[in-house]
Design a protein around this motif. Structure first.
Motif, PDB file in Angstrom:
ATOM      1  N   THR A 180       0.829  -1.214   0.000  1.00  0.00           N
ATOM      2  CA  THR A 180       0.000   0.000   0.000  1.00  0.00           C
ATOM      3  C   THR A 180       0.863   1.263   0.000  1.00  0.00           C
ATOM      4  O   THR A 180       1.897   1.318   0.667  1.00  0.00           O
ATOM      5  CB  THR A 180      -0.909   0.006   1.249  1.00  0.00           C
ATOM      6  N   LEU A 181       0.400   2.256  -0.742  1.00  0.00           N
ATOM      7  CA  LEU A 181       1.067   3.559  -0.786  1.00  0.00           C
ATOM      8  C   LEU A 181       0.078   4.624  -0.320  1.00  0.00           C
ATOM      9  O   LEU A 181      -1.035   4.710  -0.847  1.00  0.00           O
ATOM     10  CB  LEU A 181       1.543   3.874  -2.211  1.00  0.00           C
ATOM     11  N   LEU A 182       0.480   5.430   0.677  1.00  0.00           N
ATOM     12  CA  LEU A 182      -0.395   6.437   1.261  1.00  0.00           C
ATOM     13  C   LEU A 182       0.173   7.833   1.092  1.00  0.00           C
ATOM     14  O   LEU A 182       1.399   8.042   1.132  1.00  0.00           O
ATOM     15  CB  LEU A 182      -0.590   6.172   2.758  1.00  0.00           C
ATOM     16  N   ALA A 183      -0.746   8.794   0.911  1.00  0.00           N
ATOM     17  CA  ALA A 183      -0.389  10.213   1.025  1.00  0.00           C
ATOM     18  C   ALA A 183      -0.673  10.611   2.468  1.00  0.00           C
ATOM     19  O   ALA A 183      -1.784  10.410   2.954  1.00  0.00           O
ATOM     20  CB  ALA A 183      -1.216  11.054   0.062  1.00  0.00           C
ATOM     21  N   VAL A 184       0.330  11.158   3.159  1.00  0.00           N
ATOM     22  CA  VAL A 184       0.220  11.407   4.590  1.00  0.00           C
ATOM     23  C   VAL A 184       0.340  12.905   4.872  1.00  0.00           C
ATOM     24  O   VAL A 184       1.306  13.553   4.456  1.00  0.00           O
ATOM     25  CB  VAL A 184       1.314  10.638   5.361  1.00  0.00           C
ATOM     26  N   PHE A 185      -0.688  13.449   5.584  1.00  0.00           N
ATOM     27  CA  PHE A 185      -0.689  14.851   5.986  1.00  0.00           C
ATOM     28  C   PHE A 185      -0.530  14.923   7.505  1.00  0.00           C
ATOM     29  O   PHE A 185      -1.199  14.182   8.233  1.00  0.00           O
ATOM     30  CB  PHE A 185      -2.010  15.527   5.600  1.00  0.00           C
ATOM     31  N   SER A 186       0.323  15.794   7.967  1.00  0.00           N
ATOM     32  CA  SER A 186       0.460  15.970   9.417  1.00  0.00           C
ATOM     33  C   SER A 186      -0.810  16.617   9.964  1.00  0.00           C
ATOM     34  O   SER A 186      -1.610  17.183   9.216  1.00  0.00           O
ATOM     35  CB  SER A 186       1.667  16.844   9.742  1.00  0.00           C
ATOM     36  N   GLU A 187      -1.008  16.531  11.273  1.00  0.00           N
ATOM     37  CA  GLU A 187      -2.198  17.096  11.901  1.00  0.00           C
ATOM     38  C   GLU A 187      -2.305  18.600  11.618  1.00  0.00           C
ATOM     39  O   GLU A 187      -3.392  19.133  11.365  1.00  0.00           O
ATOM     40  CB  GLU A 187      -2.158  16.833  13.411  1.00  0.00           C
ATOM     41  N   GLU A 188      -1.146  19.281  11.647  1.00  0.00           N
ATOM     42  CA  GLU A 188      -1.140  20.735  11.410  1.00  0.00           C
ATOM     43  C   GLU A 188      -1.672  21.060  10.018  1.00  0.00           C
ATOM     44  O   GLU A 188      -2.525  21.949   9.842  1.00  0.00           O
ATOM     45  CB  GLU A 188       0.297  21.249  11.555  1.00  0.00           C
ATOM     46  N   TYR A 189      -1.193  20.350   8.996  1.00  0.00           N
ATOM     47  CA  TYR A 189      -1.627  20.610   7.627  1.00  0.00           C
ATOM     48  C   TYR A 189      -3.065  20.137   7.387  1.00  0.00           C
ATOM     49  O   TYR A 189      -3.760  20.670   6.527  1.00  0.00           O
ATOM     50  CB  TYR A 189      -0.672  19.953   6.629  1.00  0.00           C
ATOM     51  N   PHE A 190      -3.487  19.131   8.152  1.00  0.00           N
ATOM     52  CA  PHE A 190      -4.874  18.677   8.038  1.00  0.00           C
ATOM     53  C   PHE A 190      -5.829  19.800   8.453  1.00  0.00           C
ATOM     54  O   PHE A 190      -6.810  20.090   7.759  1.00  0.00           O
ATOM     55  CB  PHE A 190      -5.099  17.436   8.919  1.00  0.00           C
ATOM     56  N   TRP A 191      -5.553  20.442   9.607  1.00  0.00           N
ATOM     57  CA  TRP A 191      -6.400  21.557  10.060  1.00  0.00           C
ATOM     58  C   TRP A 191      -6.352  22.719   9.064  1.00  0.00           C
ATOM     59  O   TRP A 191      -7.373  23.356   8.788  1.00  0.00           O
ATOM     60  CB  TRP A 191      -5.945  22.029  11.434  1.00  0.00           C
ATOM     61  N   GLN A 192      -5.171  22.946   8.538  1.00  0.00           N
ATOM     62  CA  GLN A 192      -5.022  24.025   7.551  1.00  0.00           C
ATOM     63  C   GLN A 192      -5.875  23.722   6.311  1.00  0.00           C
ATOM     64  O   GLN A 192      -6.517  24.612   5.740  1.00  0.00           O
ATOM     65  CB  GLN A 192      -3.537  24.139   7.162  1.00  0.00           C
ATOM     66  N   MET A 193      -5.892  22.459   5.900  1.00  0.00           N
ATOM     67  CA  MET A 193      -6.690  22.034   4.746  1.00  0.00           C
ATOM     68  C   MET A 193      -8.183  22.280   5.004  1.00  0.00           C
ATOM     69  O   MET A 193      -8.902  22.774   4.126  1.00  0.00           O
ATOM     70  CB  MET A 193      -6.441  20.536   4.496  1.00  0.00           C
ATOM     71  N   LEU A 194      -8.660  21.940   6.205  1.00  0.00           N
ATOM     72  CA  LEU A 194     -10.067  22.120   6.534  1.00  0.00           C
ATOM     73  C   LEU A 194     -10.485  23.579   6.489  1.00  0.00           C
ATOM     74  O   LEU A 194     -11.558  23.923   5.979  1.00  0.00           O
ATOM     75  CB  LEU A 194     -10.364  21.545   7.920  1.00  0.00           C
ATOM     76  N   PHE A 195      -9.655  24.437   7.067  1.00  0.00           N
ATOM     77  CA  PHE A 195      -9.996  25.856   7.114  1.00  0.00           C
ATOM     78  C   PHE A 195      -9.875  26.537   5.756  1.00  0.00           C
ATOM     79  O   PHE A 195     -10.625  27.465   5.441  1.00  0.00           O
ATOM     80  CB  PHE A 195      -9.105  26.579   8.131  1.00  0.00           C
ATOM     81  N   SER A 196      -8.956  26.056   4.910  1.00  0.00           N
ATOM     82  CA  SER A 196      -8.672  26.738   3.641  1.00  0.00           C
ATOM     83  C   SER A 196      -9.587  26.307   2.500  1.00  0.00           C
ATOM     84  O   SER A 196      -9.831  27.092   1.577  1.00  0.00           O
ATOM     85  CB  SER A 196      -7.210  26.491   3.239  1.00  0.00           C
ATOM     86  N   TYR A 197     -10.126  25.055   2.555  1.00  0.00           N
ATOM     87  CA  TYR A 197     -10.856  24.533   1.403  1.00  0.00           C
ATOM     88  C   TYR A 197     -12.232  24.012   1.843  1.00  0.00           C
ATOM     89  O   TYR A 197     -12.356  22.882   2.331  1.00  0.00           O
ATOM     90  CB  TYR A 197     -10.064  23.415   0.720  1.00  0.00           C
ATOM     91  N   PRO A 198     -13.284  24.822   1.681  1.00  0.00           N
ATOM     92  CA  PRO A 198     -14.639  24.437   2.120  1.00  0.00           C
ATOM     93  C   PRO A 198     -15.135  23.134   1.498  1.00  0.00           C
ATOM     94  O   PRO A 198     -15.809  22.336   2.169  1.00  0.00           O
ATOM     95  CB  PRO A 198     -15.501  25.614   1.671  1.00  0.00           C
TER      96      PRO A 198
END
Length: 492
Positions: A95-113
């Motif tokens: 398996t190959l995964l794309a991994v986002f840190s917790e910090e970037y995950f929150w940033q993703m939520l706030f930046s992209y509705p």
């Protein structure tokens, strides 16, 4: 890399490029742990290639929750809940995964509705999945505890009763032999031997639980009554039915023609008592065996003596038969007949027997409900082998499922039953057990007069699942391994 991920389809190419710069790729080999239950949550994951299994440990038992394949994401639930990992994540295949840190995950939520909307929607469903699986496990544990207690409470008295039956069977011939001593002086040794043999054969006949056609029974009784009256034996009409139960005919009685009426009266009175006693013993034995069968069925049904979660070599026919024993009362109450078309030399399969018993219970119970108040209601269970799979078909001759709702029957909480009779979780659970837990398939074919559920299960679910996923998805394990080496060289 992220331009093929549906979660980001509404983003611009520039936004996807920005997100790609905040994540890194990690490769996992078959069986490798991605995260463990109770660990601090650090990452949000998206599956680029392969498949991940999510499971939760409850009371030292691993409960399967879901499998996530290509283009699916996971890890958002514990981050959003501010909790440690609620479950374990394991690579089912390379398996190959794309991994986002917790910090970037929150940033993703706030930046992209658009991304936020999809993730939050999935979170609610996954919380519900987790709760449903945990609740179902608790029910299984409760059933196992109940079955263990039931087996203990019923098995001891059933064993004692069975032992008493055996002792009574040994004692009965002795009592009869003693009773014959009262007329022994009136008989020759040959006559005594004949009477004892006749009595033993009659008792053995009763214990075999043989029965005659009603008309044949009446004819035999009439013949015996005529013979008894001709030989001046009293109460012929009362004695004859018991003699027939013992397999005694006028042909067998011809050897008694030389005995006088007093001897015959004493003999038949004594014989009648012995036959009634033998009949009661046969009934008692059958009842005790029935109790033992029910206890064994409940134990097997709930897998009391085995790990209810672990996959073992499982006999599908035994599971189906145990389920029919559990539902016997309801089948009889609704006057529903069952036809079993079992294939001979049917293989054992690697499966969770306790879970599959829930499948059989839900499907057969639904079929019984569909046949409510129907005359000549019938359920047909058919098994067959298909190369590396087995097929179980459960069909009823009920009114069928309306075509408009056939595509919705496996949806959670969807039910056509009246309030209080159905939760809508039965077929959803069936689907999860068959498709997710056992990597099988379930189909429903319905028309007026017939509804048939077809369950296809791999004989070895672990090996079949891996092989099928490798064949169907054409995962390039060698390429993934090379990526893993490059990632490690880059210090990721």
């Amino acid at each position: 890399m992220l331009d093929q991920i549906s979660l980001f389809q509404k983003l611009s190419s520039i936004e996807r490029e920005e997100l790609e710069n905040t994540c890194h790729q990690v490769a996992y080999s078959l069986g490798e742990t991605i995260f463990s239950q109770g660990e601090l949550t650090k990452y949000f994951y998206i599956v680029l290639e392969g498949e991940v299994q999510i499971s939760r440990k409850i009371d030292s038992q691993e409960i399967h929750i879901a499998n996530y394949g290509r283009d699916m994401f996971f890890g958002e639930v514990p981050i959003l809940a501010g909790e440690k990992h609620l479950a374990n994540g394991t690579a089912v295949i390379g398996t190959l995964l794309a991994v986002f840190s917790e910090e970037y995950f929150w940033q993703m939520l706030f930046s992209y509705p658009s991304v936020r909307k999809v993730i939050l929607g999935h979170m609610a469903v996954r919380f519900q999945e987790l709760q449903t699986q945990s609740l179902q496990h608790e029910k299984l544990i409760g059933l196992g505890t109940l079955a263990a207690g039931l087996a203990h409470e019923l098995n001891n008295p059933a064993s004692a009763a069975c032992s008493a039956v055996i002792q009574l069977k040994k004692l009965a011939p002795k009592l009869y032999a003693q009773s014959l001593r009262c007329i022994e002086q009136l008989l020759t040794s040959e006559q005594l031997t004949i009477l004892i043999k006749l009595e033993q054969e009659a008792i053995a006949h009763i214990l075999q639980t043989c029965s005659y056609d009603p008309l044949e029974q009446l004819d035999l009784e009439d013949e015996l009554i005529i013979w008894l009256e001709a030989h001046n034996v009293s109460r012929g009409e009362q004695i004859a039915p018991n003699l027939v139960m013992g397999g005694i005919t006028t042909q067998k009685l011809s050897i008694l023609d030389t005995l006088d009426s007093n001897t015959l009266n004493y003999f038949f009175s004594s014989l009648e008592t012995s036959l009634i006693q033998a009949s009661l013993l046969a009934t008692l034995k059958e009842s005790v065996n029935r109790i033992s069968t029910i206890v064994d069925s409940v134990k097997s049904y709930s897998y009391v003596d085995r790990d209810p979660v672990k996959k073992n070599n499982t006999c599908i026919h035994q599971g189906l038969n145990n389920t029919l024993v559990i539902l016997k009362y309801k089948l009889e109450q609704q006057n529903v007949s069952v036809v079993r078309n079992y294939e001979t030399d049917f293989p054992l399969i690697r499966a969770n027997g306790g879970s599959l018993n829930q499948v059989w219970t839900n499907l057969i119970d639904n079929a019984i409900d569909a046949l409510d108040k129907q005359i000549n209601g019938k359920i047909t269970i058919t098994t067959s082998k298909l190369e590396n799979y087995i097929l179980v078909e459960i069909a009823d001759n009920g009114p069928g499922i309306p075509k408009a709702i056939q595509t919705r029957i496996f949806e959670p909480f969807f039910t056509t039953k009246e309030i209080g009779r159905g939760t809508g979780m039965g077929l959803d659970l069936v689907y999860r057990i068959v498709a997710i837990e056992h990597q099988g398939n379930i189909d429903c074919l319905s028309k007026p007069g017939e509804t048939k559920f077809q369950i296809k299960l791999p004989i070895n679910s672990e090996k079949s699942a891996i092989k099928e996923k490798l064949d169907n998805r054409e995962i390039n394990l060698e390429a993934i391994e090379k990526k893993a080496v490059l990632l490690k060289l880059n210090g990721q």
